[in-house]
Write a protein that holds these residues in place. Sequence first.
Motif, PDB file in Angstrom:
ATOM      1  N   THR A 105       0.924  -1.125  -0.053  1.00 22.48           N
ATOM      2  CA  THR A 105      -0.133   0.359   0.157  1.00 22.48           C
ATOM      3  C   THR A 105       1.210   1.249  -0.227  1.00 22.48           C
ATOM      4  O   THR A 105       0.126   2.185   0.089  1.00 22.48           O
ATOM      5  N   GLN A 106       2.598   1.697   0.023  1.00 24.74           N
ATOM      6  CA  GLN A 106       3.239   2.239   0.136  1.00 24.74           C
ATOM      7  C   GLN A 106       3.053   2.912  -1.466  1.00 24.74           C
ATOM      8  O   GLN A 106       3.143   1.978  -2.264  1.00 24.74           O
ATOM      9  N   GLY A 107       2.936   4.218  -1.877  1.00 29.53           N
ATOM     10  CA  GLY A 107       2.488   4.884  -2.903  1.00 29.53           C
ATOM     11  C   GLY A 107       1.968   6.552  -2.714  1.00 29.53           C
ATOM     12  O   GLY A 107       1.673   6.899  -0.833  1.00 29.53           O
ATOM     13  N   VAL A 108       1.493   6.857  -3.635  1.00 30.38           N
ATOM     14  CA  VAL A 108       0.830   8.067  -3.448  1.00 30.38           C
ATOM     15  C   VAL A 108      -0.791   8.149  -3.710  1.00 30.38           C
ATOM     16  O   VAL A 108      -0.606   8.114  -4.200  1.00 30.38           O
ATOM     17  N   THR A 109      -1.330   8.416  -2.417  1.00 30.27           N
ATOM     18  CA  THR A 109      -2.588   8.733  -2.952  1.00 30.27           C
ATOM     19  C   THR A 109      -3.709   9.775  -3.269  1.00 30.27           C
ATOM     20  O   THR A 109      -2.658  11.296  -3.344  1.00 30.27           O
ATOM     21  N   VAL A 110      -5.216   9.551  -4.001  1.00 25.19           N
ATOM     22  CA  VAL A 110      -5.232  10.562  -4.455  1.00 25.19           C
ATOM     23  C   VAL A 110      -5.855  11.777  -3.872  1.00 25.19           C
ATOM     24  O   VAL A 110      -5.405  13.141  -4.290  1.00 25.19           O
ATOM     25  N   GLY A 111      -5.533  11.637  -2.172  1.00 27.36           N
ATOM     26  CA  GLY A 111      -5.608  12.765  -1.195  1.00 27.36           C
ATOM     27  C   GLY A 111      -4.095  13.268  -1.077  1.00 27.36           C
ATOM     28  O   GLY A 111      -4.292  14.422  -0.598  1.00 27.36           O
ATOM     29  N   GLN A 112      -3.072  12.923  -1.388  1.00 34.62           N
ATOM     30  CA  GLN A 112      -1.928  13.399  -1.096  1.00 34.62           C
ATOM     31  C   GLN A 112      -1.543  14.092  -2.048  1.00 34.62           C
ATOM     32  O   GLN A 112      -0.636  15.427  -2.398  1.00 34.62           O
ATOM     33  N   LYS A 127      -4.732  16.727  -8.902  1.00 36.86           N
ATOM     34  CA  LYS A 127      -5.698  16.386  -9.124  1.00 36.86           C
ATOM     35  C   LYS A 127      -6.604  18.134  -9.094  1.00 36.86           C
ATOM     36  O   LYS A 127      -5.672  18.541  -8.857  1.00 36.86           O
TER      37      LYS A 127
END
Length: 279
Positions: A22-29, A102
Amino acid sequence: MKRLLLVAQMLLLSASLWAQQTQGVTVGQVPTIGISRSVSLHFISPEKISYVDLSSAAMIGDLPEKNILRVKVVPDSISSLISTGDAGLVTVVGESFIAQYKLVFLKSSDSGQISTQVNILPSHMSPLDISGISLTHSDFRSNAFRLLNERYKKPISMQSMFGISISVNRIMSLGDFVMLDIGFINDTNLKFDVDEIRFKIEDRKINRSTNVQSVEISPVFQLYPFESFKKSYRNIYVLKKATFPGDKIFNIELSEKQISGRKLNVALRYSDILEADTF
């Protein structure tokens, strides 16, 4: 007890694997950028842009310059954008980074939140580790100017013919690359219109009974465009490092456009490249 310990270890391993997945960049970040129907949004990159992805069909984009991405709203999509406000994600990839934003569709009345220009900052970037690429276009350019400003005693190799001289002033090693400082002098009153400049590894001695082997190497960077010169000219070329045996030479060939078609060659030995200075 051992069974409980084994179960606990398995749970810890499972949690560790889940965290890695799950490591990575989320849309919220990712940074949020406001866009409007009547405004073009420009992303300015510090490097040449090599790839762009627009996740929404409601947006279109182009590259008016190598380091500028222009994004616009598709007119037919405005009604759906008004209802959802989601204009998708923009992904910009340079030579050494990836950045994502975004996009949120706003009404014209929200002018204080609508962006027209976005500078891609280091804080927005995630580094790329691409095998075989260790330097960017900006790195080559800055080091080329640095090489031009340094003095040299005498050319490493020089050839003159038809009133034209070509000289290799300096050779520099830069990581996995070689930088060539090449000068050109025209002692005639005729402008030299350049057809092409080529870099080849060729046989030192040509035997008519055997096939001549020639390997051409294309520069990965040159500082200035090279189309013609009247009196003197100097340019920096960057090539990927290459090795060749002692019975070969590194040949630089300069040719003129027809009708005159003058052609010059200046050769470098392998030892010349091995003795290159290092930045």
